[in-house]
Design a protein around this motif. Structure first.
Motif, short mmCIF file in Angstrom:
data_model
loop_
_atom_site.label_atom_id
_atom_site.label_comp_id
_atom_site.label_asym_id
_atom_site.label_seq_id
_atom_site.Cartn_x
_atom_site.Cartn_y
_atom_site.Cartn_z
N HIS A 188 -7.52 8.32 -2.49
CA HIS A 188 -6.19 7.74 -3.43
C HIS A 188 -6.68 6.64 -4.03
CE1 HIS A 188 -4.71 10.23 0.00
NE2 HIS A 188 -4.96 9.52 0.95
N LEU A 189 -7.62 6.81 -5.18
CA LEU A 189 -7.67 5.87 -6.02
C LEU A 189 -6.49 5.82 -6.99
CD1 LEU A 189 -10.97 4.95 -7.58
CD2 LEU A 189 -8.95 4.57 -8.64
N PHE A 190 -5.81 4.69 -7.32
CA PHE A 190 -4.50 4.95 -8.03
C PHE A 190 -4.37 3.73 -8.87
CE2 PHE A 190 0.03 3.87 -8.49
CZ PHE A 190 0.23 4.98 -9.41
N VAL A 191 -4.07 3.50 -9.79
CA VAL A 191 -3.90 2.57 -10.88
C VAL A 191 -2.50 2.66 -11.45
CG1 VAL A 191 -4.78 0.80 -12.83
CG2 VAL A 191 -6.41 1.82 -11.43
N ARG A 192 -1.71 1.50 -11.33
CA ARG A 192 -0.24 1.74 -11.85
C ARG A 192 -0.49 1.74 -13.30
NH1 ARG A 192 2.85 -1.74 -7.71
NH2 ARG A 192 4.11 -0.18 -6.68
N PRO A 193 0.59 2.60 -13.96
CA PRO A 193 0.44 2.81 -15.63
C PRO A 193 0.33 1.34 -16.21
CG PRO A 193 1.82 4.41 -14.52
CD PRO A 193 1.61 3.41 -13.53
N VAL A 194 1.02 0.31 -15.67
CA VAL A 194 1.17 -0.92 -16.34
C VAL A 194 -0.22 -1.67 -16.52
CG1 VAL A 194 1.85 -2.30 -14.34
CG2 VAL A 194 2.73 -2.83 -16.52
N ALA B 275 0.67 -1.30 -0.04
CA ALA B 275 0.13 -0.11 0.01
C ALA B 275 0.88 1.23 0.11
CB ALA B 275 -1.02 -0.01 1.05
N SER B 276 1.84 1.19 0.91
CA SER B 276 2.56 2.51 0.84
C SER B 276 3.39 2.74 -0.36
CB SER B 276 3.54 2.55 2.03
OG SER B 276 4.57 1.57 2.15
N SER B 277 3.79 1.68 -1.02
CA SER B 277 4.45 1.86 -2.17
C SER B 277 3.79 2.26 -3.40
CB SER B 277 5.12 0.29 -2.79
OG SER B 277 5.97 0.50 -3.78
N LEU B 278 2.45 1.73 -3.35
CA LEU B 278 1.39 2.31 -4.35
C LEU B 278 1.21 3.81 -4.21
CD1 LEU B 278 -0.96 -0.89 -4.48
CD2 LEU B 278 0.08 0.40 -6.49
N LEU B 279 1.02 4.13 -2.89
CA LEU B 279 0.77 5.50 -2.30
C LEU B 279 1.81 6.28 -2.80
CD1 LEU B 279 -1.11 5.04 1.09
CD2 LEU B 279 -2.14 6.03 -1.14
N SER B 280 3.03 5.97 -2.53
CA SER B 280 4.41 6.83 -2.98
C SER B 280 4.25 7.11 -4.52
CB SER B 280 5.47 6.17 -2.55
OG SER B 280 5.59 6.15 -1.03
N GLU B 281 4.18 5.99 -5.19
CA GLU B 281 3.88 6.32 -6.55
C GLU B 281 2.92 7.14 -7.18
OE1 GLU B 281 3.64 3.25 -10.55
OE2 GLU B 281 4.06 2.43 -8.73
N TYR B 282 1.82 7.00 -6.26
CA TYR B 282 0.69 8.03 -6.79
C TYR B 282 1.12 9.49 -6.37
CZ TYR B 282 -3.93 10.21 -5.51
OH TYR B 282 -4.98 11.19 -5.58
N PHE B 283 1.55 9.64 -5.07
CA PHE B 283 2.02 11.06 -4.83
C PHE B 283 3.00 11.54 -5.76
CE2 PHE B 283 0.47 9.66 -0.37
CZ PHE B 283 -0.66 10.27 -0.35
N GLU C 38 3.61 10.84 -9.04
CA GLU C 38 2.94 11.13 -10.27
C GLU C 38 2.19 12.36 -10.16
OE1 GLU C 38 -0.67 8.94 -12.86
OE2 GLU C 38 1.28 7.86 -12.46
N ARG C 39 1.57 12.53 -9.02
CA ARG C 39 0.53 13.78 -8.90
C ARG C 39 1.53 15.05 -8.75
NH1 ARG C 39 -2.32 15.10 -10.97
NH2 ARG C 39 -3.59 16.51 -9.59
N ALA C 40 2.40 15.02 -8.18
CA ALA C 40 3.38 16.08 -7.75
C ALA C 40 3.93 16.42 -9.24
CB ALA C 40 4.47 15.88 -6.69
N ALA C 41 4.27 15.40 -9.93
CA ALA C 41 5.12 15.64 -11.22
C ALA C 41 4.09 16.27 -12.22
CB ALA C 41 5.70 14.27 -11.71
N THR C 42 2.83 15.68 -12.42
CA THR C 42 1.92 16.24 -13.30
C THR C 42 0.82 17.45 -12.72
OG1 THR C 42 0.37 14.50 -12.74
CG2 THR C 42 2.12 14.07 -14.44
N PHE C 43 1.16 17.78 -11.60
CA PHE C 43 0.12 18.87 -11.03
C PHE C 43 0.33 20.17 -12.04
CE2 PHE C 43 -1.49 21.70 -7.98
CZ PHE C 43 -2.68 21.12 -7.39
N PRO C 44 -0.84 20.59 -12.23
CA PRO C 44 -0.80 21.93 -13.00
C PRO C 44 -0.13 22.97 -12.31
CG PRO C 44 -3.01 21.05 -12.94
CD PRO C 44 -2.20 20.21 -12.01
N VAL C 45 0.86 23.48 -13.14
CA VAL C 45 1.90 24.59 -12.88
C VAL C 45 0.87 25.81 -12.12
CG1 VAL C 45 3.72 26.05 -13.16
CG2 VAL C 45 3.70 23.79 -14.13
N TYR D 178 1.60 20.67 -5.55
CA TYR D 178 0.84 19.49 -5.11
C TYR D 178 1.29 19.32 -3.58
CZ TYR D 178 -1.36 15.11 -4.35
OH TYR D 178 -1.88 13.92 -3.95
N HIS D 179 0.29 19.34 -2.69
CA HIS D 179 0.48 18.97 -1.36
C HIS D 179 0.15 17.66 -0.96
CE1 HIS D 179 0.71 23.34 -0.43
NE2 HIS D 179 -0.23 23.45 -1.66
#
Length: 178
Positions: free
Chosen positions: A105-111, A14-22, A24-31, A36-37
């Motif tokens: 925190h609904l997140f699906v890995r890209p793969v 769970a924490s690994s998925l959440l880290s990946e989610y956070f 991804e959100r930080a990297a793609t958050f609208p400037v 992203y908080h």
């Protein structure tokens, strides 16, 4: 068909998925919206009856579509690939007095994207929230997550007034639990 495993948000899958989610959100958050908080969830918030957190795993540790894509690397204690996650947590009742649970925190890995897994995770979270007594389901999202907004609308959610002050959110949705 994935299987859903209830587990603490602090567990490795769970924490690994959440880290990946956070990340991804930080990297793609609208400037234009700033930064992203990240609000790291705690186990107590997602432990019944306050809520629940689930990890979707491949149906069997040899799901060929995941393996062929290079796998995901994180496995549950039973050796299954962790593909997606999400949780529900109880909120204070709304103005109408109904018991509310929030999808988080609904997140699906890209793969694993593009196969309807997000829809299945959402349905599982709704079912579990109703099992906990939810009369209304709510969630917030950012309009930049177009696929998420489409998923929520297709699942019967409609726009509602903001119910929180989440600095990352630009849209709030709700629906009556059935």
């Amino acid at each position: 068909m994935p299987r859903f495993r209830e587990m603490p948000v602090s567990s490795t899958p769970a924490s690994s998925l959440l880290s990946e989610y956070f990340d991804e959100r930080a990297a793609t958050f609208p400037v234009a919206q700033g930064s992203y908080h990240t609000a790291t969830p705690v186990d107590a918030t997602f432990t019944p009856p306050a809520g629940v957190f689930v990890v979707a795993v491949a149906d069997g540790a040899t799901d060929e579509s995941v393996r062929d894509a290079g796998g995901v690397g994180d496995v549950t204690p039973d050796g299954d690939d962790a593909l997606a996650c999400g949780g529900v947590r109880r909120l204070e009742p709304g103005a109408d007095g109904r018991v509310r649970y929030e999808v988080k925190h609904l997140f699906v890995r890209p793969v694993a994207r593009g196969r309807g897994l997000g829809r299945l995770v959402l349905a599982e979270l709704e079912r579990r929230a109703m099992d906990l007594g939810a009369e209304q389901l709510v969630l917030d999202t950012n309009d930049s997550l177009e696929a998420a907004g489409g998923l929520y609308r297709a699942a019967g959610y409609s726009l509602i007034e903001p119910y929180n002050d989440n600095p990352n959110a630009t849209a709030w949705y709700g629906k009556t639990a059935r």
